[in-house]
Design an enzyme around this catalytic site. Structure first.
Site, PDB file in Angstrom:
ATOM      1  N   SER A   1       0.777  -1.444   0.102  1.00 39.01           N
ATOM      2  CA  SER A   1      -0.200  -0.077  -0.114  1.00 39.01           C
ATOM      3  C   SER A   1       0.870   1.369  -0.184  1.00 39.01           C
ATOM      4  O   SER A   1       0.230   2.440  -0.132  1.00 39.01           O
ATOM      5  CB  SER A   1      -0.855  -0.066   1.076  1.00 39.01           C
ATOM      6  OG  SER A   1      -0.137   0.162   2.411  1.00 39.01           O
TER       7      SER A   1
ATOM      8  N   HIS B   1      -3.235  -3.595  -5.248  1.00 40.81           N
ATOM      9  CA  HIS B   1      -3.426  -3.222  -4.177  1.00 40.81           C
ATOM     10  C   HIS B   1      -4.979  -3.182  -3.862  1.00 40.81           C
ATOM     11  O   HIS B   1      -5.687  -2.524  -4.406  1.00 40.81           O
ATOM     12  CB  HIS B   1      -3.061  -1.621  -3.927  1.00 40.81           C
ATOM     13  CG  HIS B   1      -3.357  -1.180  -2.515  1.00 40.81           C
ATOM     14  ND1 HIS B   1      -3.762  -0.110  -2.202  1.00 40.81           N
ATOM     15  CD2 HIS B   1      -3.338  -1.637  -1.472  1.00 40.81           C
ATOM     16  CE1 HIS B   1      -3.967   0.353  -0.979  1.00 40.81           C
ATOM     17  NE2 HIS B   1      -3.788  -0.690  -0.361  1.00 40.81           N
TER      18      HIS B   1
ATOM     19  N   GLU C   1      -6.251  -1.169  -6.801  1.00 44.42           N
ATOM     20  CA  GLU C   1      -5.347  -0.129  -7.258  1.00 44.42           C
ATOM     21  C   GLU C   1      -4.278  -0.898  -8.262  1.00 44.42           C
ATOM     22  O   GLU C   1      -3.566  -1.645  -7.638  1.00 44.42           O
ATOM     23  CB  GLU C   1      -4.581   0.704  -6.371  1.00 44.42           C
ATOM     24  CG  GLU C   1      -5.452   1.757  -5.822  1.00 44.42           C
ATOM     25  CD  GLU C   1      -5.058   2.694  -4.590  1.00 44.42           C
ATOM     26  OE1 GLU C   1      -5.372   3.849  -4.724  1.00 44.42           O
ATOM     27  OE2 GLU C   1      -4.085   2.294  -3.808  1.00 44.42           O
TER      28      GLU C   1
ATOM     29  N   ASN D   1      -4.515   6.311  -0.342  1.00 41.52           N
ATOM     30  CA  ASN D   1      -3.568   6.513   0.674  1.00 41.52           C
ATOM     31  C   ASN D   1      -2.956   7.982   0.344  1.00 41.52           C
ATOM     32  O   ASN D   1      -2.720   8.797   1.313  1.00 41.52           O
ATOM     33  CB  ASN D   1      -2.746   5.618   1.210  1.00 41.52           C
ATOM     34  CG  ASN D   1      -3.507   4.389   1.667  1.00 41.52           C
ATOM     35  OD1 ASN D   1      -4.582   4.331   2.061  1.00 41.52           O
ATOM     36  ND2 ASN D   1      -2.544   3.259   1.691  1.00 41.52           N
TER      37      ASN D   1
END
Length: 601
Positions: free
Chosen positions: A435, A456, A468, A506
């Protein structure tokens, strides 16, 4: 001794004037009238005042159709609203709420005129979300009676009201407005005077970062918006939300925030200026980040930037069997996702016992699905049979796709990729679920970096729809196409992004969480008020401190540090309060204490 005037209780706010009858002013008028207040609507434009009345008639008619109002109640509600174009009509008001355009000149002129119209004890509330309430109050003849009352759009539906006091505001005025908000069925949150207050103060920094991400061509507008909706459970993606708010409005708010904070995260992304000055201000103009059917419409239509629907030009590689490396929650969740889609899965862990425990975790998850009626017992059993636990990576020899979900430690991952390079057959796709770590570093640990890509997944993998897909500069086109096709097969929504810290979700989520920590650290607002503001004002499924405690403060701090190292922006430096809590072992729910305390299991 007599009570000082500033503490004298105010009479109930029964008659309220609303100055500015745009979308927000009309919504506030409806909320007030529905709660039995007499409303005096005032706008410089007769046409806008008439539009307000028409909008109220239409919305209350819908309420009758849906059984929320009776015909009699509708008539009484509408009768409580009068409109006009002269500020002198506000003379009998106990409270005036101005929601004029975000301009000091316009708002100060309104407040000055009101000084000569209303009673000395009338409370004057500004609906600003970007300008200084203190500055507006100081220009009034009665600064102790001026405060902020920030509703959220659409006012009838959104429960949050930020009650903003300055150093000049009388406590009695704050109490009166807070009591009114409660009587309107709203959740008032008391905040101090700084641009953006709580909700917009956190929201607009995040929106600005999303605009900058898009401007840098890191990801498409569709992928940025889908990532935040599906990865964070948000009601709208950030670019679609900017179009709804108005790109010019967002630029004004960010300018004010930057002037106060000098934080580069608040400096408006250049694209906001470019779109604003071109008149492409979002839905109201018919075009912003997206193109709309007509000005004011919410229906998006295709334009030159809309992705083609004919799929990748390069075919992917065939994938029949999948290897999953790891024994934790993420690894077992990913194994379950692939098995449900009919793939044969080799689930490898360090030790036979860990591998069997990971498979047993999948079994429990499938049993819960059976109990909830989501799948049959037979389907659950056949799904579980597709998973073969092992303690030897040599069993990955025949897999077409290997997915690692081991500890978030670069050296551990590099060692694993070196092993996969040796045991996996030529042409197998090697994927990392990191991540925050560089995918290319994993790729360089192999002799076939063109076969390595990021996948991800989000936790819990069986429930979360987002993946992702992270290409490095070395990833082959057919490897990218393979993973996109696999995501479709396992019924996940794939978004493309480049190999940089945080990817999409993130990189946008954690600076927002960090800024929330800074608000508490600076004693600007409480944990509870900030969480309430973001849930009620932003539609977030969890407040930032609830989410931090669930994610883990140590995990959050590690991601913040990675983002800060990658982008070198001082605004991304982890909040000292977050570092102190982690150092003290207060890591969130898993330790029983983070920002809040939890009962030990």
């Amino acid at each position: 001794m007599a009570t000082p005037p500033s503490h004298t209780p105010l009479s109930p706010l029964r008659t309220v004037a609303v100055v500015g009858l745009g979308t927000m002013g009309t919504g506030i008028a409806e909320v007030l009238a529905a709660a039995g207040r007499d409303v005096i609507g005032i706008d410089v434009s007769e046409a806008q005042a008439a539009k307000c009345v028409a909008a109220l008639e239409a919305s209350t008619a819908r309420a009758v159709e849906r059984g929320r109002l009776t015909g009699r109640q509708r008539e009484e509600l509408l009768a409580r609203v009068t409109t006009g174009t002269d500020l002198s009509a506000a003379a009998p008001a106990d409270l005036v709420i101005e929601v004029a355009p975000e301009s000091y000149e316009i708002k100060q002129q309104i407040l000055r005129e009101l000084d000569g119209v209303v009673r000395p004890d009338t409370v004057l509330a500004t609906g600003t979300n970007a300008l200084s309430v203190t500055r507006l109050a100081a220009d009034s003849a009665r600064p102790e009676r001026v405060l902020g009352m920030h509703f959220f759009n659409p006012a009838p539906a959104m429960r949050l009201v930020e009650v903003v006091s300055s150093v000049l505001t009388a406590p009695a005025a704050v109490t009166a407005v807070t009591d009114l908000a409660l009587d309107l069925g709203k959740e008032p949150v008391a905040v101090g005077d700084r641009p953006g207050f709580v909700a917009d103060g956190l929201l607009f920094g995040y929106l600005n970062q999303a605009a900058a991400m898009y401007e840098a061509r890191y990801a498409s507008r569709e992928d940025i918006d889908a990532a935040m909706r599906l990865g964070c459970g948000l009601p709208m993606g950030p670019l679609a939300l900017l179009d709804l708010i108005g790109i010019d409005t967002a630029r004004t708010v960010l300018d004010a925030m930057y002037a106060a904070s000098r934080d580069r995260l608040h400096a408006p992304a250049p694209i906001l200026k470019q779109l604003s000055e071109a008149g492409l201000t979002g839905r109201k103009a018919g075009r912003g980040f997206y193109t709309y059917e007509a000005p004011g419409s919410g229906a998006v239509v295709d334009d030159a930037l809309t992705p083609r629907a004919d799929g990748p030009s390069v075919p992917g590689r065939p994938v029949r069997s999948v290897g999953v490396a790891g024994s934790g929650t993420m690894a077992s969740g990913i194994a379950e996702v692939f098995a449900k889609a009919g793939f044969e899965v080799v689930l490898a862990a360090r030790g036979e016992e860990k591998a069997r425990a990971a498979k047993a975790r999948v079994g429990k998850s499938l049993s819960r699905s059976v109990d909830k009626g989501r799948m049959t017992a037979e389907a659950a059993a056949s799904t579980l049979d597709l998973i073969r636990p092992t303690d030897a990576y040599d069993d990955f020899a025949d897999v077409d796709l290997a997915v690692e979900a081991v500890a978030e430690d670069l050296e551990v991952k590099r060692q694993l990729f070196a092993t996969l390079d040796k045991v996996c057959k030529p042409g197998a796709v090697l994927a990392t679920t990191t991540s925050s770590l560089p995918v290319v570093a994993c790729a360089r640990a192999t002799s076939r970096p063109q076969d390595v890509i990021g996948m991800h997944f989000f936790n819990p993998a069986p429930a979360m729809k987002l993946v992702e897909v992270v290409r490095t500069v070395l990833t082959a086109d057919d490897v990218h196409a393979t993973v996109r096709e696999v995501c479709g097969t396992i019924r996940k929504h794939a978004v493309d992004c480049g190999d940089r810290a945080g990817f999409i979700v993130n990189a946008l989520l954690f600076p927002y969480l960090n800024n929330a920590v800074k608000m508490v650290q600076e004693h600007y607002a409480t944990l509870d008020d900030i969480d309430a503001a973001m849930k009620l004002g932003g539609g977030y499924p969890m407040g930032p401190f609830e989410l931090l405690d669930v994610v883990g403060l140590d995990v959050s701090l590690a991601i913040e540090k990675v983002l800060h190292r990658e982008f070198r922006d001082p605004g991304l430096a982890p909040a000292p309060l977050l570092e102190h809590l982690v150092a003290a072992g207060c890591l969130g729910r898993k330790t029983g204490r983070g920002f809040r305390e939890y009962a030990r299991r």
